[in-house]
Design a protein around this motif. Structure first.
Motif, mmCIF file in Angstrom:
data_model
loop_
_atom_site.group_PDB
_atom_site.id
_atom_site.type_symbol
_atom_site.label_atom_id
_atom_site.label_comp_id
_atom_site.label_asym_id
_atom_site.label_seq_id
_atom_site.Cartn_x
_atom_site.Cartn_y
_atom_site.Cartn_z
ATOM 1 N N UNK A 194 42.294 24.042 33.326
ATOM 2 C CA UNK A 194 41.625 24.490 32.168
ATOM 3 C C UNK A 194 42.413 25.348 31.304
ATOM 4 N N UNK A 195 43.215 26.167 31.663
ATOM 5 C CA UNK A 195 44.198 26.906 30.918
ATOM 6 C C UNK A 195 45.046 26.247 30.097
ATOM 7 N N UNK A 196 45.305 24.984 30.624
ATOM 8 C CA UNK A 196 46.319 24.152 29.900
ATOM 9 C C UNK A 196 45.939 23.423 28.727
ATOM 10 N N UNK A 197 44.427 23.234 28.476
ATOM 11 C CA UNK A 197 43.935 22.639 27.531
ATOM 12 C C UNK A 197 43.033 23.381 26.593
ATOM 13 N N UNK A 198 42.724 24.421 27.274
ATOM 14 C CA UNK A 198 41.487 25.649 26.482
ATOM 15 C C UNK A 198 42.084 26.691 26.228
ATOM 16 N N UNK A 199 43.144 26.991 25.454
ATOM 17 C CA UNK A 199 43.589 28.356 25.555
ATOM 18 C C UNK A 199 42.594 29.458 25.105
ATOM 19 N N UNK A 200 41.421 29.072 24.510
ATOM 20 C CA UNK A 200 40.331 29.984 24.272
ATOM 21 C C UNK A 200 39.297 29.567 25.258
ATOM 22 N N UNK A 201 38.668 30.247 25.978
ATOM 23 C CA UNK A 201 37.468 30.096 26.859
ATOM 24 C C UNK A 201 36.351 29.561 25.817
#
Length: 560
Positions: free
Chosen positions: A369-376
């Motif tokens: 998820x960190x790869x596609x959503x830099x902001x939570x």
């Protein structure tokens, strides 16, 4: 159908088993053949071009008073539906019932393998001892009953227990015994007793006759056989066919396909875990659980009894949703459920490995998820993810008729305004689904070693017997063969070609996250192998191997 009728007249005693055997042997699905590397992605079983757009799927409604709808196999991705004409006609085949059982010098395993060795799935579990009291401990602690272990206070003492008496009130066909048996162990895992509500007559006057049998009693071996066979039946029907196939995997793949676009990062991530799931569950829907299907033929239940057993599925599950609100329930995620069980005094190798595997899945989800959503907040507020979760839990909550007017809100955290809570809820939800279609399915569905031996576990048996009938042995082995087509392996297969290109501001690599995931799987697999290799050196009751959570044997999606 005329051909089927003629054959039925020619072979009235075993026609249904013979046809299913031919169907399995002639199946055009010989295994998945391996997932691809990124360099060969358009020639693989998971080509990106094979993904279908977000769409409403055509479905059939399951029988047995459950509001569960199953998509038809024709809507599966990658053009995988492969149901044959014979498979489509199974429910029209005549049923026959034979009560012939095994003689004292006959070996049920040899009987089954002489008929079905060419199609029977490989067996990786080793059980040199199946029938002793020590083997019974292993069966409940490290075997088929491991996920159904509970605790109960009786006469001021805490006892471990695995229960099946919930099946005892269901009617069975003439000539067979009813199911039942609650197996109790003391704190040191010595067998205490089996309390069986299925041995007495089936009464309708409010009086339930219990038979209590203890080690050393004349009926102890029979009570153990009845208990093991009832666990086998309960796990197969409720935990495997109903819960993993028609509830968890079915509801998720339906929500994902109907609510997520084909290029959504989460859909791409979960696609391997849903590989062939629509086809598999459609097969279960039409050929196994439907009226006159393979499952009703295998079990001892009458038609009415089978329907009642399936309809009771939601109330028979032990997956965390049974935990009452005043104890923190319903519990949705494996890590939380393991903590709950530990607080009750259940701390076993099975549940420790479950927690370890779930946490491993969760780390992979979060890294991806960190790869596609830099902001939570971008993921927490993703409308397609919200739509998947909302549909999944709505259909889960309304599956049973008793929930139609009394809803239980399973999704409070995701509906809150707190970004971190929603983000983690979504991530844990994905990890939970990954667990159920891999290790959860392995525990409940990979029962080759049990199904092979009708003197150990049987789906039906005659009055007073300690072994299943010959017809039951064949039918059970056929069901096992029918539901064991190989799927992609969790460890060492590569599906990174499915991952879309991350946004420019990500700075993270999904391929690197996948490689880390595979490394952690190998570490856990090595630990599981070492645990099993050292089993005989550990003190009782930990001196048994534990197989079903080992990433080295797990498949990435449910099989049938």
């Amino acid at each position: 159908m005329l051909v089927l009728s003629v054959l039925a007249a020619r072979f009235p005693n075993s026609f249904d088993e013979d046809v299913v055997s031919l169907t399995q042997a002639d199946s055009d699905f010989k295994g998945y053949g391996g997932l691809c590397s990124p360099e060969t992605k358009e020639k693989s079983f998971l080509p990106v071009s094979g993904l279908r757009p977000r769409e409403q799927l055509p479905k059939g409604l399951l029988d047995y008073a459950l509001f569960l709808q199953v998509p038809y196999g024709s809507s599966d991705e990658f053009e995988l539906s492969s149901e044959t004409v014979i498979e489509q006609s199974l429910t029209f085949l005549p049923q026959s019932q034979h009560l012939e059982t095994f003689g004292p010098d006959e070996n049920p395993v040899e009987f089954v393998m002489n008929q079905l060795s060419s199609i029977y799935p490989p067996i990786y579990q080793e059980w040199s001892d199946k029938l002793s009291d020590t083997a019974l401990v292993r069966f409940c602690l490290h075997g088929l009953g491991a996920h159904r272990l509970g605790v109960e206070m009786r006469d001021g003492k805490k006892l471990f227990v695995v229960k099946t008496n919930a099946l005892s009130g269901l009617p069975v066909r003439e000539g067979f015994e009813r199911y039942g048996g609650d197996m109790y162990f003391d704190k040191d895992w010595k067998p205490v007793m089996i309390i069986d509500a299925g041995q007495g007559p089936l009464r309708q006057d409010g009086i339930q006759e219990m038979v209590t049998t203890k080690p050393g009693d004349a009926g102890w071996e029979r009570a153990k056989f009845r208990f093991r066979s009832s666990v086998f039946t309960l796990v197969t029907l409720v935990d495997h066919l109903y819960d993993v196939h028609l509830q968890k995997s079915n509801l998720f793949v339906t929500a994902m396909r109907e609510q997520m676009s084909s290029d959504h990062p989460v859909r791409r991530f979960m696609t391997p875990f849903m590989y062939r799931t629509i086809t598999v569950n459609d097969n279960a829907f039409h050929n196994l659980l439907t009226k006159n299907g393979m499952a009703p033929r295998c079990f001892a239940f009458t038609e009415n009894g089978f329907g009642l057993a399936v309809a009771a599925g939601p109330s028979l599950l032990l997956d965390g949703t049974e935990v009452p609100a005043d104890a923190g329930g319903p519990i949705l995620f494996r890590a939380d459920y393991v903590d709950y069980l530990k607080s009750k005094g259940i701390d076993t190798a099975y549940w420790r490995q479950v927690s370890q595997l779930f946490q491993l899945y969760l780390r992979f989800v979060l890294a991806y998820l960190e790869c596609y959503y830099p902001k939570k907040e971008d993921f927490a507020n993703d409308p397609e993810m919200l739509a998947v979760v909302r549909q999944y839990f709505y259909q889960l909550e309304t599956a049973g008729p008793n929930t139609l007017s009394q809803k239980v809100d399973f999704t409070m955290p995701q509906s809150s305004g707190k970004i971190d809570e929603k983000y983690m809820f979504y991530a844990m939800f994905l990890a939970e689904i990954m667990f159920w279609v891999t290790a959860g399915h392995e525990q409940a569905g990979a029962v080759e070693v049990y199904a092979q031996d009708a003197s150990w576990c049987a789906f039906r048996w005659v009055d007073g017997a300690t072994v299943g009938t010959k017809q039951s042995a064949t039918a059970t082995a056929l069901l096992m063969s029918f539901t064991s087509q190989p799927m992609p392996k969790l460890l060492d297969d590569d599906w990174t070609h499915l991952f879309p290109t991350p946004p420019a501001n990500s700075g993270k690599s999904p391929t690197a996250a996948f490689q880390k995931f595979q490394e952690e799987l190998r570490v856990m697999a090595d630990e599981c192998d070492a645990y099993n290799a050292a089993s005989s050196s550990r003190p009782f009751p930990e001196n048994f191997p534990m197989y079903v959570n080992n990433p080295r044997i797990l498949e990435v999606s449910v099989s049938l």
